[in-house]
Design a protein around this motif. Structure first.
Motif, PDB file in Angstrom:
ATOM      1  N   SER A 136       0.809  -1.224   0.000  1.00 26.05           N
ATOM      2  CA  SER A 136       0.000   0.000   0.000  1.00 26.05           C
ATOM      3  C   SER A 136       0.844   1.277   0.000  1.00 26.05           C
ATOM      4  CB  SER A 136      -0.945   0.001   1.202  1.00 26.05           C
ATOM      5  OG  SER A 136      -0.200  -0.029   2.402  1.00 26.05           O
ATOM      6  N   GLY A 137       2.169   1.142   0.056  1.00 24.49           N
ATOM      7  CA  GLY A 137       3.028   2.320  -0.004  1.00 24.49           C
ATOM      8  C   GLY A 137       4.160   2.283   0.997  1.00 24.49           C
TER       9      GLY A 137
ATOM     10  N   ASP B 122       2.231   8.583   5.241  1.00 23.65           N
ATOM     11  CA  ASP B 122       2.855   8.239   3.972  1.00 23.65           C
ATOM     12  C   ASP B 122       4.044   9.162   3.724  1.00 23.65           C
ATOM     13  OD1 ASP B 122       1.023   6.205   3.335  1.00 23.65           O
ATOM     14  OD2 ASP B 122      -0.395   7.659   2.527  1.00 23.65           O
TER      15      ASP B 122
ATOM     16  N   SER C 247       7.805  10.004   1.218  1.00 20.14           N
ATOM     17  CA  SER C 247       8.685   9.827   0.061  1.00 20.14           C
ATOM     18  C   SER C 247      10.094   9.767   0.614  1.00 20.14           C
ATOM     19  CB  SER C 247       8.573  11.004  -0.902  1.00 20.14           C
ATOM     20  OG  SER C 247       7.277  11.098  -1.417  1.00 20.14           O
TER      21      SER C 247
END
Length: 97
Positions: free
Chosen positions: A40-41, A56, A58
């Motif tokens: 899912s990330g 979430d 990066s």
């Protein structure tokens, strides 16, 4: 060898450069163990009022066992040091000091 007069490199030649990479803003670094990669990330888990909240992220650059991370993160928050998908949003946790 770089040909200054012509400003070009020929086939098989290369240039060596030193880049000083600095971000124009402050970033957050977390241990690699904090980062969870799932279908899912990619995310980390922060602790707000004793409860887990998934964030979430990066990824930026990695240095040793630290990873630069970007997202809705704040240096003042507390993050789970060893992340786990089993800790879902809202799970109660106690902070070890």
């Amino acid at each position: 060898m770089y040909r200054i007069a012509k400003n070009e490199l020929r086939g098989g030649e290369y240039a060596q450069v030193k880049l000083n990479l600095r971000r124009p803003y402050q970033t957050l670094w977390l241990p690699m163990t904090s980062i969870i990669r799932s279908q899912s990330g990619i995310f980390v888990q922060k602790v707000i009022n004793g409860k887990i909240e998934r964030v979430d992220i990066s990824l930026g650059i990695q240095q040793g066992n630290l990873q630069e991370v970007f997202g809705e993160l704040n240096i003042d928050n507390q993050y789970v040091k060893i992340g786990s998908e089993e800790l879902i949003n809202g799970t109660n946790v106690k902070i070890k000091k």
